[in-house]
Motif scaffolding. Structure first.
Motif, PDB file in Angstrom:
ATOM      1  N   SER A   1       0.823  -1.211   0.000  1.00 34.43           N
ATOM      2  CA  SER A   1       0.000   0.000   0.000  1.00 34.43           C
ATOM      3  C   SER A   1       0.860   1.267   0.000  1.00 34.43           C
ATOM      4  CB  SER A   1      -0.924  -0.001   1.223  1.00 34.43           C
ATOM      5  OG  SER A   1      -1.880   1.041   1.129  1.00 34.43           O
ATOM      6  N   GLY A   2       1.741   1.392  -0.976  1.00 25.37           N
ATOM      7  CA  GLY A   2       2.528   2.613  -1.111  1.00 25.37           C
ATOM      8  C   GLY A   2       3.313   2.963   0.132  1.00 25.37           C
ATOM      9  N   MET A   3       3.847   1.976   0.826  1.00 22.05           N
ATOM     10  CA  MET A   3       4.564   2.223   2.083  1.00 22.05           C
ATOM     11  C   MET A   3       6.062   2.358   1.824  1.00 22.05           C
ATOM     12  SD  MET A   3       4.567   0.035   5.652  1.00 22.05           S
ATOM     13  CE  MET A   3       2.998   0.736   6.223  1.00 22.05           C
ATOM     14  N   SER A   4       6.665   3.402   2.389  1.00 21.40           N
ATOM     15  CA  SER A   4       8.097   3.613   2.246  1.00 21.40           C
ATOM     16  C   SER A   4       8.869   2.693   3.184  1.00 21.40           C
ATOM     17  CB  SER A   4       8.454   5.077   2.552  1.00 21.40           C
ATOM     18  OG  SER A   4       7.846   5.947   1.628  1.00 21.40           O
ATOM     19  N   ASP A   5       9.961   2.164   2.679  1.00 24.03           N
ATOM     20  CA  ASP A   5      10.865   1.340   3.474  1.00 24.03           C
ATOM     21  C   ASP A   5      11.790   2.283   4.234  1.00 24.03           C
ATOM     22  OD1 ASP A   5      12.850  -0.238   4.516  1.00 24.03           O
ATOM     23  OD2 ASP A   5      13.479  -1.112   2.612  1.00 24.03           O
ATOM     24  N   LEU A   6      11.459   2.539   5.500  1.00 19.00           N
ATOM     25  CA  LEU A   6      12.230   3.458   6.337  1.00 19.00           C
ATOM     26  C   LEU A   6      12.964   2.678   7.421  1.00 19.00           C
ATOM     27  CD1 LEU A   6       9.522   6.221   6.808  1.00 19.00           C
ATOM     28  CD2 LEU A   6      11.347   6.138   5.092  1.00 19.00           C
ATOM     29  N   PRO A   7      14.170   3.104   7.797  1.00 19.01           N
ATOM     30  CA  PRO A   7      14.918   2.400   8.846  1.00 19.01           C
ATOM     31  C   PRO A   7      14.113   2.192  10.125  1.00 19.01           C
ATOM     32  CG  PRO A   7      16.349   3.963   7.742  1.00 19.01           C
ATOM     33  CD  PRO A   7      14.968   4.194   7.196  1.00 19.01           C
ATOM     34  N   ALA A   8      13.334   3.169  10.530  1.00 14.57           N
ATOM     35  CA  ALA A   8      12.555   3.026  11.759  1.00 14.57           C
ATOM     36  C   ALA A   8      11.526   1.913  11.633  1.00 14.57           C
ATOM     37  CB  ALA A   8      11.867   4.343  12.108  1.00 14.57           C
ATOM     38  N   ARG A   9      10.963   1.739  10.442  1.00 10.84           N
ATOM     39  CA  ARG A   9       9.967   0.692  10.244  1.00 10.84           C
ATOM     40  C   ARG A   9      10.609  -0.692  10.226  1.00 10.84           C
ATOM     41  NH1 ARG A   9       6.589   4.110   5.694  1.00 10.84           N
ATOM     42  NH2 ARG A   9       5.269   5.245   7.167  1.00 10.84           N
ATOM     43  N   ARG A  10      11.871  -0.762   9.839  1.00 15.01           N
ATOM     44  CA  ARG A  10      12.550  -2.058   9.805  1.00 15.01           C
ATOM     45  C   ARG A  10      12.761  -2.646  11.193  1.00 15.01           C
ATOM     46  NH1 ARG A  10      17.342  -0.060   5.870  1.00 15.01           N
ATOM     47  NH2 ARG A  10      16.044   0.520   4.076  1.00 15.01           N
ATOM     48  N   GLU A  11      12.562  -1.847  12.217  1.00 11.46           N
ATOM     49  CA  GLU A  11      12.699  -2.372  13.578  1.00 11.46           C
ATOM     50  C   GLU A  11      11.607  -3.391  13.893  1.00 11.46           C
ATOM     51  OE1 GLU A  11      12.784   0.921  16.246  1.00 11.46           O
ATOM     52  OE2 GLU A  11      14.570   1.811  15.341  1.00 11.46           O
ATOM     53  N   THR A  12      10.454  -3.262  13.226  1.00 10.34           N
ATOM     54  CA  THR A  12       9.328  -4.147  13.528  1.00 10.34           C
ATOM     55  C   THR A  12       8.845  -4.954  12.331  1.00 10.34           C
ATOM     56  OG1 THR A  12       7.772  -2.334  13.104  1.00 10.34           O
ATOM     57  CG2 THR A  12       8.501  -2.660  15.390  1.00 10.34           C
ATOM     58  N   MET A  13       9.407  -4.714  11.142  1.00  6.89           N
ATOM     59  CA  MET A  13       8.953  -5.429   9.955  1.00  6.89           C
ATOM     60  C   MET A  13      10.067  -5.470   8.920  1.00  6.89           C
ATOM     61  SD  MET A  13       6.343  -2.407   8.732  1.00  6.89           S
ATOM     62  CE  MET A  13       5.689  -3.246   7.316  1.00  6.89           C
TER      63      MET A  13
END
Length: 274
Positions: free
Chosen positions: A95-107
């Protein structure tokens, strides 16, 4: 929750050895995928038919077919997607979600597209705002649910305040549509959206908006997966690689005039697949 059948029974064949779903997902016969259809041309509803459309919808269909399964689109708020993923209510996010370092902490992410934040304004403001630094001291709207406000603040510090100019006045909005409405009403001087959306926007509403400058960030858009499901993530990475090789991936991006946003190969969390 809207169920969209993406593959007829004739397509329900075993996935290739290179892109095979983990058994527990294959046995279910479907994948529940989070999506919010309010971000054209990535995902939106056809005004005439109410049908789901967009890059992510077409790509999801192609990936599902490649993997020999179906997709059930789960329409939920963008801010609820990560919690829905990590509590098992959905299997993945497309769904048009950016791959951000902060998000990589949980996914984890399988990256499939290049993107970036970009300024634009209304045609009535175009005589005054001709380059990016003309936004210094101006009201600029952007979705508060994205990384754009933080990224715009960093840009402002480096390009406005550092040069003795007033800072951007960043206005958090209820999504990109709200920002556009406020811009047209004259309540904002400009706005920020993902670079992939602006060509579609200027074609949809001609003589309404003017794109200013180049994207001021570089980011990948990714398919989001729970860290508990690396095999599912890897299956999608393999399926995407096969779509790139076959040319089907390019055909989808050409359809939406986003050839410049394509990647050469899938990435996992911003890194080349090993």
């Amino acid at each position: 929750m809207l169920k969209l059948l993406l593959c007829a029974s004739a397509c329900m064949v075993a996935a290739t050895a290179h892109a095979e779903l983990p058994a527990k997902f294959a046995e279910k016969g479907k994948l529940v995928v989070a999506n919010t259809p309010n971000y054209p041309p990535m995902e939106y509803r056809d005004p005439a038919t109410n049908e789901l459309m967009g890059v992510d919808i077409d790509l999801g269909a192609a990936l599902a077919k490649q993997l020999g399964t179906e997709i059930e689109w789960s329409e939920i708020g963008f801010e609820q997607m990560v919690s829905s993923l990590n509590t098992g209510r959905v299997d993945l996010i497309l769904s048009g979600m950016s791959d951000l370092p902060a998000r990589r902490e949980t996914m984890d992410f399988v990256d499939y597209m290049r993107s970036g934040a970009q300024f634009y304004t209304s045609t009535k403001n175009a005589a005054e705002i001709k380059e990016m630094t003309d936004f210094c001291g101006k009201k600029v709207g952007m979705s508060r649910r994205t990384s754009f406000p933080d990224e715009a603040a960093k840009w402002s510090a480096a390009n406005c305040e550092a040069n003795g100019k007033p800072a951007l006045e960043i206005v958090g909005t209820e999504g990109s549509a709200d920002a556009r409405t406020q811009l047209k009403q004259g309540r904002l001087d400009g706005a920020v959206q993902g670079s992939e959306t602006l060509p579609y926007l200027t074609e949809l509403e001609p003589d309404t908006y003017v794109i200013i400058g180049e994207p001021f960030t570089e980011v990948y858009q990714g398919i989001g997966f729970s860290k508990q499901e690396p095999e599912l993530r890897d299956a999608f990475a393999a399926a995407l690689a096969e779509l790139i090789k076959s040319g089907e991936y390019k055909a989808i991006f050409d359809k939406y005039k986003l050839a410049g946003s394509m990647v050469d190969a899938p990435l996992i969390n911003g890194e080349a697949v090993k």
